[in-house]
Motif scaffolding. Sequence first.
Motif, PDB file in Angstrom:
ATOM      1  N   ASN A 101       0.824  -1.209   0.000  1.00  0.00           N
ATOM      2  CA  ASN A 101       0.000   0.000   0.000  1.00  0.00           C
ATOM      3  C   ASN A 101       0.858   1.259   0.000  1.00  0.00           C
ATOM      4  O   ASN A 101       0.519   2.246  -0.651  1.00  0.00           O
ATOM      5  N   VAL A 102       1.963   1.226   0.726  1.00  0.00           N
ATOM      6  CA  VAL A 102       2.831   2.407   0.795  1.00  0.00           C
ATOM      7  C   VAL A 102       3.593   2.601  -0.514  1.00  0.00           C
ATOM      8  O   VAL A 102       3.797   3.734  -0.967  1.00  0.00           O
ATOM      9  N   THR A 103       4.007   1.526  -1.146  1.00  0.00           N
ATOM     10  CA  THR A 103       4.787   1.633  -2.384  1.00  0.00           C
ATOM     11  C   THR A 103       3.902   1.817  -3.617  1.00  0.00           C
ATOM     12  O   THR A 103       4.425   1.992  -4.718  1.00  0.00           O
ATOM     13  N   LEU A 104       2.611   1.821  -3.444  1.00  0.00           N
ATOM     14  CA  LEU A 104       1.687   1.917  -4.578  1.00  0.00           C
ATOM     15  C   LEU A 104       2.023   3.140  -5.440  1.00  0.00           C
ATOM     16  O   LEU A 104       1.977   4.279  -4.986  1.00  0.00           O
ATOM     17  N   GLY A 105       2.379   2.890  -6.686  1.00  0.00           N
ATOM     18  CA  GLY A 105       2.684   3.979  -7.605  1.00  0.00           C
ATOM     19  C   GLY A 105       4.103   4.484  -7.540  1.00  0.00           C
ATOM     20  O   GLY A 105       4.505   5.309  -8.375  1.00  0.00           O
ATOM     21  N   LEU A 106       4.890   4.040  -6.558  1.00  0.00           N
ATOM     22  CA  LEU A 106       6.284   4.471  -6.465  1.00  0.00           C
ATOM     23  C   LEU A 106       7.120   3.809  -7.552  1.00  0.00           C
ATOM     24  O   LEU A 106       6.873   2.668  -7.936  1.00  0.00           O
ATOM     25  N   THR A 107       8.130   4.519  -8.028  1.00  0.00           N
ATOM     26  CA  THR A 107       9.045   3.963  -9.011  1.00  0.00           C
ATOM     27  C   THR A 107      10.454   3.994  -8.437  1.00  0.00           C
ATOM     28  O   THR A 107      10.740   4.691  -7.463  1.00  0.00           O
ATOM     29  N   GLY A 108      11.328   3.256  -9.061  1.00  0.00           N
ATOM     30  CA  GLY A 108      12.712   3.227  -8.611  1.00  0.00           C
ATOM     31  C   GLY A 108      13.029   1.958  -7.850  1.00  0.00           C
ATOM     32  O   GLY A 108      12.160   1.363  -7.204  1.00  0.00           O
ATOM     33  N   GLY A 112      10.998   0.043  -2.118  1.00  0.00           N
ATOM     34  CA  GLY A 112      10.739  -0.732  -0.917  1.00  0.00           C
ATOM     35  C   GLY A 112      11.487  -0.195   0.288  1.00  0.00           C
ATOM     36  O   GLY A 112      10.937  -0.109   1.394  1.00  0.00           O
ATOM     37  N   GLU A 113      12.737   0.191   0.098  1.00  0.00           N
ATOM     38  CA  GLU A 113      13.533   0.748   1.198  1.00  0.00           C
ATOM     39  C   GLU A 113      12.942   2.059   1.687  1.00  0.00           C
ATOM     40  O   GLU A 113      12.859   2.307   2.900  1.00  0.00           O
ATOM     41  N   ARG A 114      12.535   2.904   0.757  1.00  0.00           N
ATOM     42  CA  ARG A 114      11.926   4.185   1.128  1.00  0.00           C
ATOM     43  C   ARG A 114      10.623   3.960   1.900  1.00  0.00           C
ATOM     44  O   ARG A 114      10.339   4.661   2.884  1.00  0.00           O
ATOM     45  N   ALA A 115       9.838   2.983   1.471  1.00  0.00           N
ATOM     46  CA  ALA A 115       8.572   2.698   2.137  1.00  0.00           C
ATOM     47  C   ALA A 115       8.802   2.173   3.549  1.00  0.00           C
ATOM     48  O   ALA A 115       8.082   2.532   4.486  1.00  0.00           O
ATOM     49  N   ARG A 116       9.797   1.319   3.724  1.00  0.00           N
ATOM     50  CA  ARG A 116      10.114   0.811   5.064  1.00  0.00           C
ATOM     51  C   ARG A 116      10.562   1.941   5.986  1.00  0.00           C
ATOM     52  O   ARG A 116      10.208   1.967   7.170  1.00  0.00           O
ATOM     53  N   THR A 117      11.338   2.870   5.447  1.00  0.00           N
ATOM     54  CA  THR A 117      11.766   4.024   6.240  1.00  0.00           C
ATOM     55  C   THR A 117      10.557   4.856   6.658  1.00  0.00           C
ATOM     56  O   THR A 117      10.463   5.314   7.806  1.00  0.00           O
ATOM     57  N   ALA A 118       9.619   5.049   5.723  1.00  0.00           N
ATOM     58  CA  ALA A 118       8.416   5.822   6.031  1.00  0.00           C
ATOM     59  C   ALA A 118       7.576   5.127   7.096  1.00  0.00           C
ATOM     60  O   ALA A 118       7.038   5.780   8.002  1.00  0.00           O
ATOM     61  N   LEU A 124       5.441   2.073  12.567  1.00  0.00           N
ATOM     62  CA  LEU A 124       4.902   0.786  12.128  1.00  0.00           C
ATOM     63  C   LEU A 124       5.983  -0.129  11.557  1.00  0.00           C
ATOM     64  O   LEU A 124       5.690  -0.994  10.721  1.00  0.00           O
ATOM     65  N   ALA A 125       7.202   0.036  11.990  1.00  0.00           N
ATOM     66  CA  ALA A 125       8.256  -0.893  11.595  1.00  0.00           C
ATOM     67  C   ALA A 125       7.888  -2.295  12.064  1.00  0.00           C
ATOM     68  O   ALA A 125       7.422  -2.486  13.191  1.00  0.00           O
ATOM     69  N   GLY A 126       8.053  -3.276  11.195  1.00  0.00           N
ATOM     70  CA  GLY A 126       7.692  -4.651  11.514  1.00  0.00           C
ATOM     71  C   GLY A 126       6.284  -5.036  11.099  1.00  0.00           C
ATOM     72  O   GLY A 126       5.909  -6.210  11.201  1.00  0.00           O
ATOM     73  N   ARG A 127       5.484  -4.064  10.642  1.00  0.00           N
ATOM     74  CA  ARG A 127       4.113  -4.374  10.217  1.00  0.00           C
ATOM     75  C   ARG A 127       3.975  -4.370   8.694  1.00  0.00           C
ATOM     76  O   ARG A 127       2.870  -4.306   8.157  1.00  0.00           O
ATOM     77  N   GLU A 128       5.084  -4.463   7.994  1.00  0.00           N
ATOM     78  CA  GLU A 128       5.069  -4.372   6.540  1.00  0.00           C
ATOM     79  C   GLU A 128       4.201  -5.441   5.885  1.00  0.00           C
ATOM     80  O   GLU A 128       3.581  -5.198   4.839  1.00  0.00           O
ATOM     81  N   ASP A 129       4.150  -6.629   6.470  1.00  0.00           N
ATOM     82  CA  ASP A 129       3.415  -7.740   5.859  1.00  0.00           C
ATOM     83  C   ASP A 129       1.996  -7.895   6.394  1.00  0.00           C
ATOM     84  O   ASP A 129       1.291  -8.839   6.030  1.00  0.00           O
ATOM     85  N   ALA A 130       1.564  -6.971   7.247  1.00  0.00           N
ATOM     86  CA  ALA A 130       0.197  -7.045   7.783  1.00  0.00           C
ATOM     87  C   ALA A 130      -0.805  -6.659   6.702  1.00  0.00           C
ATOM     88  O   ALA A 130      -0.512  -5.891   5.780  1.00  0.00           O
TER      89      ALA A 130
END
Length: 251
Positions: A101-108, A112-118, A124-130
């Motif tokens: 959901n966070v990476t939706l529409g992102l390019t580059g 994924g790294e940018r989304a995890r940082t956000a 919400l670190a650790g909830r990426e796969d929820a």
Amino acid sequence: MATHAGGLTATAREASAAVRIEGLVRAFGTRTVLDGLDLTLRPGEFVAMLGRSGSGKSTLLRALAGLDHETGGEGELSAPDHVSVVFQDARLLPWKRVLANVTLGLTGTDAGERARTALDEVGLAGREDAWPVELSGGEQQRVSLARSLVREPELLLADEPFGALDALTRGRMHTLLARLYERHRPAVLLVTHDVDEAIALADRVVVLDGGRIAADLAVELPAPRRHGTPEYAALRTRLLARLGVDGPDHL
């Protein structure tokens, strides 16, 4: 110059203004919602907008976001190329996990790294796969904020993003938004019905009435802004009066 749907004209953005609106008119059929509205936001400025229901707050945000192609109108509107919107409901795709959901529409390759940082920034670190359904309302709005800020917008539009949350969660989200704002420094236009929310977060509070800006007041209070001080009470009273409210309740 490029002409948008409904006669809206986009002008070259001035360096001194993140948003410049002059004579903006938006109408639905014969009903005029915005009637010659003028408004300017400086880069990095946080502005809250108050107004009665139906006063045109959401219509203005939709115009700034380029989402109101079915309405008629005219005027000049200058806004950044990079705009993000946070709505009252998180609007997460239920069939995608949090990170997707966070990476939706992102390019580059670093999306994924940018989304995890956000996600780490919003706690919400650790909830990426929820899945979205596994999150509380406040957590879903955190994901929505991460999705907006990962794009490093020059302008963040927030349409009552905390209106559906309970008071405790809303207070925590105020703290989070203030921290993220200081870190990223986009210009922000926050639409809210809550006078205290506007005072707590914004550099300026504007009141929309009759399709125009009826009041534009600077919030010159030291942080943290607390109830009970004479300065806070005076500003709150002035805003409530502009809104036609003679009492302490929120709108």
